[in-house]
Design a protein around this motif. Structure first.
Motif, short mmCIF file in Angstrom:
data_model
loop_
_atom_site.label_atom_id
_atom_site.label_comp_id
_atom_site.label_asym_id
_atom_site.label_seq_id
_atom_site.Cartn_x
_atom_site.Cartn_y
_atom_site.Cartn_z
N LEU A 27 -19.31 -5.49 6.11
CA LEU A 27 -18.82 -5.17 7.44
C LEU A 27 -17.32 -4.91 7.44
CD1 LEU A 27 -19.38 -4.90 10.49
CD2 LEU A 27 -19.09 -7.38 10.68
N GLY A 28 -16.58 -5.62 6.59
CA GLY A 28 -15.14 -5.42 6.54
C GLY A 28 -14.54 -6.03 5.29
N LEU A 29 -13.52 -5.37 4.77
CA LEU A 29 -12.76 -5.89 3.63
C LEU A 29 -11.31 -5.97 4.09
CD1 LEU A 29 -12.93 -6.76 0.67
CD2 LEU A 29 -12.52 -4.38 0.01
N VAL A 30 -10.79 -7.18 4.20
CA VAL A 30 -9.49 -7.43 4.81
C VAL A 30 -8.50 -7.85 3.72
CG1 VAL A 30 -8.26 -8.69 6.62
CG2 VAL A 30 -10.71 -8.20 6.88
N ASN A 31 -7.35 -7.17 3.69
CA ASN A 31 -6.38 -7.39 2.62
C ASN A 31 -5.00 -7.74 3.19
OD1 ASN A 31 -8.38 -6.32 0.73
ND2 ASN A 31 -7.82 -4.31 1.54
N ASP A 32 -4.37 -8.73 2.59
CA ASP A 32 -2.97 -9.04 2.91
C ASP A 32 -2.11 -8.18 1.97
OD1 ASP A 32 -0.40 -10.08 3.14
OD2 ASP A 32 -1.11 -12.13 3.47
N GLU A 33 -1.38 -7.22 2.55
CA GLU A 33 -0.63 -6.26 1.76
C GLU A 33 0.43 -6.92 0.86
OE1 GLU A 33 -1.05 -2.95 1.27
OE2 GLU A 33 -2.93 -3.30 2.36
N LYS A 34 0.84 -8.13 1.20
CA LYS A 34 1.83 -8.82 0.35
C LYS A 34 1.27 -9.09 -1.04
CE LYS A 34 2.71 -12.49 2.82
NZ LYS A 34 1.79 -12.35 3.96
N TYR A 35 -0.06 -9.16 -1.14
CA TYR A 35 -0.70 -9.49 -2.42
C TYR A 35 -1.46 -8.29 -3.00
CZ TYR A 35 0.32 -14.24 -0.92
OH TYR A 35 0.96 -15.39 -0.50
N ARG A 36 -1.05 -7.09 -2.62
CA ARG A 36 -1.76 -5.89 -3.06
C ARG A 36 -1.83 -5.78 -4.58
NH1 ARG A 36 0.12 -0.85 -4.24
NH2 ARG A 36 2.20 -1.44 -3.52
N LEU A 37 -0.78 -6.16 -5.27
CA LEU A 37 -0.74 -6.02 -6.72
C LEU A 37 -1.62 -7.04 -7.45
CD1 LEU A 37 3.06 -5.26 -7.29
CD2 LEU A 37 1.15 -3.65 -7.14
N ASP A 38 -2.16 -8.01 -6.72
CA ASP A 38 -3.03 -9.01 -7.34
C ASP A 38 -4.47 -8.53 -7.47
OD1 ASP A 38 -1.34 -11.52 -7.77
OD2 ASP A 38 -0.87 -11.03 -5.69
#
Length: 291
Positions: A219-230
């Motif tokens: 239904l959704g994939l939610v990402n914290d952009e601060k940890y994009r490189l992880d």
């Protein structure tokens, strides 16, 4: 002969039996789901519920339009077999009797090839080790480098703030509230699962998944952009597949944006295309007084 039934006229025992026994069976056509996501809906029926077609209705400016609701990807014609001639009769009836903004059939409906199509990505149940062989080379590498992250299954309540602060994809505030209402509904129905990836004790990504019978749907994939490189999103999808794909299929629920489409494909997902009817405001105005 095809009949149009108002909601109050539907025999829901027969409807439920038809959907459950249909070769096109999907989550979206369940009565409780349509009741939740649709403003209202009607039903087209052939015979004694041999074939059925749910039709979502929205009232605007005093008129009734066919409009697919949010979070409902595929409807269409359902029956014990695939019958292209019967499907054509349903399509003709729909066009003649409704003003259509949009309507999405299911990928197993074999209606005319001149329809527009949308894409979906899907993984059948299989052994995880076999599926992993079909990962793109880059996805294998990304997943491998993210193994320092931790994987947890969460309850919805403890993940709401993270979702609300980081969810993207819905521009209207009213649509965001519909999403949260829908998640709460699914949670009450015991059909919602929420997974998180963590760096140390900090959540980096969250996957909101519908769990229905033998399938999981994203239904959704939610990402914290601060940890994009992880690479938490890759880590998270891989772990969900690792723990579930042997017993439950996985539906990515869409894939129209190129980058997202490639992301889904990189996990070995197969493309499914489903036919759609879409009319612009100009088309609707042009045909408004014909029906």
């Amino acid at each position: 002969m095809i009949k149009k039934l108002k909601y109050s006229e539907i025999d829901f025992v027969k409807y439920g039996k038809c959907i459950d026994q249909s070769v096109q069976k999907n989550f979206y056509a369940q009565r409780e789901i349509l009741d939740e996501v649709c403003e209202s809906w009607e039903l087209l029926v052939s015979g004694d519920y041999d074939f059925v077609m749910p039709v979502p209705i929205k009232k605007k400016f005093g008129f009734h339009f066919v409009l697919m609701p949010l979070f409902c990807q595929q409807l269409g014609i359902f029956g014990k077999e695939t019958d292209e001639k019967m499907e054509g009769l349903f399509v003709d009836f729909l066009k003649k009797n409704y003003k259509i903004v949009n309507y999405y059939f299911n990928f197993q409906n074999k209606i005319s090839s001149n329809f527009k199509h949308k894409k979906n990505y899907f993984i059948e149940t299989t052994e995880y080790k076999l599926l992993r062989k079909h990962y793109f080379k880059g996805r294998k590498s990304t997943v491998k480098t993210a193994q320092y992250l931790n994987f947890k299954e969460l309850n919805l309540a403890e993940n709401l703030d993270f979702i609300r602060n980081n969810f993207k994809g819905l521009d209207k505030k009213s649509d965001v509230e519909k999403l949260f209402g829908y998640m709460n509904f699914l949670d009450r129905q015991k059909k919602l699962r929420v997974f998180g990836s963590f760096k140390d004790e900090q959540i980096t990504n969250s996957a909101i998944v519908i769990d229905h019978d033998n399938s999981l749907s994203l239904l959704g994939l939610v990402n914290d952009e601060k940890y994009r490189l992880d690479n938490g999103a890759s880590f998270l999808i891989d772990r969900i597949l690792q723990e579930n794909i042997q017993s439950k299929s996985f539906d990515f629920m869409g894939g129209t944006i190129r980058g997202i489409e490639v992301f889904f494909k990189s996990f070995g997902a197969e493309r499914q295309e489903y036919p759609i009817i879409e009319n612009s405001k100009t088309d609707l105005l042009r045909n408004f007084f014909i029906k």
